[in-house]
Scaffold this motif. Structure first.
Motif, mmCIF file in Angstrom:
data_model
loop_
_atom_site.group_PDB
_atom_site.id
_atom_site.type_symbol
_atom_site.label_atom_id
_atom_site.label_comp_id
_atom_site.label_asym_id
_atom_site.label_seq_id
_atom_site.Cartn_x
_atom_site.Cartn_y
_atom_site.Cartn_z
ATOM 1 N N ASP A 20 0.460 1.743 -5.094
ATOM 2 C CA ASP A 20 1.769 1.944 -4.467
ATOM 3 C C ASP A 20 1.956 1.043 -3.248
ATOM 4 O O ASP A 20 3.052 0.550 -3.006
ATOM 5 C CB ASP A 20 1.967 3.411 -4.084
ATOM 6 N N ASN A 25 5.864 0.945 -3.124
ATOM 7 C CA ASN A 25 6.520 2.163 -3.598
ATOM 8 C C ASN A 25 6.422 3.230 -2.520
ATOM 9 O O ASN A 25 5.341 3.716 -2.220
ATOM 10 C CB ASN A 25 5.851 2.662 -4.877
ATOM 11 N N ARG A 28 6.033 8.236 -3.443
ATOM 12 C CA ARG A 28 5.007 8.988 -4.170
ATOM 13 C C ARG A 28 4.932 10.393 -3.600
ATOM 14 O O ARG A 28 4.748 10.594 -2.413
ATOM 15 C CB ARG A 28 3.637 8.301 -4.031
ATOM 16 N N ASN A 32 5.827 13.250 -8.774
ATOM 17 C CA ASN A 32 5.732 11.972 -9.485
ATOM 18 C C ASN A 32 4.489 11.887 -10.355
ATOM 19 O O ASN A 32 3.960 10.803 -10.609
ATOM 20 C CB ASN A 32 5.735 10.799 -8.503
ATOM 21 N N ASP A 48 7.421 7.563 -12.252
ATOM 22 C CA ASP A 48 8.468 7.338 -11.250
ATOM 23 C C ASP A 48 8.130 6.216 -10.276
ATOM 24 O O ASP A 48 7.633 6.445 -9.184
ATOM 25 C CB ASP A 48 8.771 8.628 -10.485
ATOM 26 N N PHE A 49 8.433 5.009 -10.695
ATOM 27 C CA PHE A 49 8.206 3.832 -9.872
ATOM 28 C C PHE A 49 9.528 3.164 -9.480
ATOM 29 O O PHE A 49 9.544 2.014 -9.090
ATOM 30 C CB PHE A 49 7.316 2.830 -10.630
ATOM 31 N N ALA A 52 9.934 1.275 -6.103
ATOM 32 C CA ALA A 52 8.933 0.240 -5.810
ATOM 33 C C ALA A 52 9.681 -1.032 -5.420
ATOM 34 O O ALA A 52 10.214 -1.741 -6.268
ATOM 35 C CB ALA A 52 8.045 -0.001 -7.019
#
Length: 144
Positions: A20, A25, A28, A32, A48-49, A52
């Motif tokens: 991450d 990202n 988090r 997620n 779930d990025f 990012a």
């Protein structure tokens, strides 16, 4: 979901922290993750990025670089749980050593996703390459 002993891949938490930080990202959290029960416990998978910054095409290199690495660490109790894991040296090394494959990966995004050429792919490649070169120091800064 994160009770002691119930997760069969707890190292994912620290590995994902490094990942991450690399992809910038900042979203988090415990929501997620998805889990799959594997007899001995639950195996976690990250999802779930969408936030990012290195991958979404909305920020330039300077803007991503200006964001403090600490903002990329997981939130609340999940962040404390990640920091309770050993520092992710192995993941940092993987990220730093695989920048040569990054060109191939970014170049194939459009075909793999069945889309036309992604206009911000070169910017993403530049951001990811620059961050990979400094990944250990970025993660150390975030880990404090």
């Amino acid at each position: 979901m994160f009770a002691t002993g119930s997760v069969v891949n707890p190292e994912l938490l620290s590995f994902l922290s490094a990942f991450d930080v690399w992809i910038a990202n900042e979203d988090r959290n415990v929501n997620n993750f998805v889990g799959d029960y594997e007899g001995r416990g639950t195996k976690l998978f990250a999802i779930d990025f969408e936030k990012a910054h290195a991958l979404n095409g909305r920020m330039d290199l300077f803007s991503v670089t200006a964001r403090p690495p600490r903002e990329m660490m997981p939130r609340e109790g999940l962040g404390a749980r990640c920091k309770g894991q050993p520092f992710p040296t192995e993941m940092c090394d993987r990220i730093a050593q695989n920048t040569n494959t990054l060109d191939r990966i970014v170049d194939n995004w459009h075909s793999d996703l069945g889309l036309s050429r992604i206009t911000w792919a070169d910017r993403a490649r530049s951001i990811l390459t620059q961050r990979a070169q400094r990944i250990s120091s970025l993660v150390q800064e975030a880990w404090r």
